[in-house]
Enzyme design. Structure first.
Site, mmCIF file in Angstrom:
data_model
loop_
_atom_site.group_PDB
_atom_site.id
_atom_site.type_symbol
_atom_site.label_atom_id
_atom_site.label_comp_id
_atom_site.label_asym_id
_atom_site.label_seq_id
_atom_site.Cartn_x
_atom_site.Cartn_y
_atom_site.Cartn_z
ATOM 1 N N GLU A 40 0.855 -1.185 0.000
ATOM 2 C CA GLU A 40 0.000 0.000 0.000
ATOM 3 C C GLU A 40 0.893 1.238 0.000
ATOM 4 O O GLU A 40 1.963 1.255 0.615
ATOM 5 C CB GLU A 40 -0.849 -0.042 1.271
ATOM 6 N N LYS A 113 -9.340 1.424 -1.606
ATOM 7 C CA LYS A 113 -9.566 1.067 -0.210
ATOM 8 C C LYS A 113 -10.895 1.639 0.266
ATOM 9 O O LYS A 113 -11.127 2.852 0.203
ATOM 10 C CB LYS A 113 -8.412 1.593 0.649
ATOM 11 N N CYS A 151 -4.577 -3.341 3.726
ATOM 12 C CA CYS A 151 -4.211 -3.077 5.111
ATOM 13 C C CYS A 151 -5.338 -3.364 6.101
ATOM 14 O O CYS A 151 -5.670 -4.519 6.354
ATOM 15 C CB CYS A 151 -3.733 -1.627 5.215
#
Length: 260
Positions: A40, A113, A151
């Site tokens: 990321e 995300k 994440c």
């Protein structure tokens, strides 16, 4: 399929970050990897997300994304990496995006995300726009379907289950896992849990210390850790045996169908 986990240490110099990516991708290709996964925010990273992320944001066909596409084509290796993607509707809040290019340089897909890290003193959503949480975000690389997640999303089992049901046999978790007490244990435990409960491989790569915890790892469907790294920049290549997933899912056909 051979998959490389490239644990790099990105900073605020986008050009330097691209150099790290180029070096790691070249090493992955030399290792025989067909896919290389980067963390990321591989394009641009700081200890805390702030307004500067918007200043470097680009469309996926901008200079940085185009450089990754060209690198993939030159090396003949698929690349998945985290970028800061411009949001034309809200330029001050770009997207935290994972993007994938095939070995020919063809764009394969992206994941924005959706579950942003608003925990404790962190407030990612102040500076980043959320993506669509209903999109399973899968991409096909060769004959393998990868589920892309970012994440904090690893903490939510529903995301992995949706991707597994959409055909993913590898969960590619690209992260900059915030360091702190117990965080390495949480990271590795969650990666193993997602592999076991969805009968799939998990390839979890994160930024190196100090911005992140490091300790990238790959886990087999039975929970076996195939490879793991320390906290420094490093690269490891693992072989993913798709037949293992197929055999285990056939042996336990309820695994992906039960809703409680």
């Amino acid at each position: 399929m051979k998959v490389a986990l490239a644990q790099i240490g990105s900073g605020t110099d986008v050009a330097a970050n691209l150099e790290q990516i180029t070096s790691a991708a070249t090493s992955a290709q030399a290792d025989g990897a067909e896919v290389v996964l980067f963390p990321e925010y591989a394009m641009y990273e700081k200890p805390v997300v702030d307004g500067t992320f918007a200043s470097v944001a680009e469309p996926l066909d901008g200079p940085f994304g185009s450089a990754l596409a060209e690198l993939a084509a030159r090396l003949g290796i698929a690349i998945v990496a985290g970028l800061v993607e411009v949001n034309p509707d809200e330029p001050a809040r770009p997207f935290n995006t994972l993007a994938a290019w095939g070995a020919s340089g063809t764009f394969l897909g992206r994941h924005r995300k959706a579950l942003l890290y608003d925990v404790g003193v962190f407030s990612e959503s102040t500076h980043i726009s959320p993506g669509d949480g209903t999109d399973p975000s899968t991409v096909r690389i060769g004959s393998t379907v990868f589920g892309l997640q970012t994440c904090y999303e690893l903490r939510f089992p529903e995301i992995s289950r949706r991707q597994a049901r959409a055909g993913a046999t590898v969960l590619a978790v690209l992260s900059s896992w915030v360091p702190g007490p117990g965080k390495v244990t949480q990271w590795s435990t969650l990666a193993g849990a997602r592999a076991i409960e969805n009968i799939c491989h998990v390839a979890a790569v994160t930024q190196s210390a100090p911005v992140s915890t490091g300790h990238s790892l790959a886990v087999a469907p039975d929970g076996t850790v195939l490879a793991s790294l320390g906290d420094a920049p490093a690269l490891v290549t693992v072989t993913i045996d798709a037949s293992l997933t197929e055999r285990q899912r056939q042996a336990d056909p309820r695994a992906l169908t039960v809703d409680m």
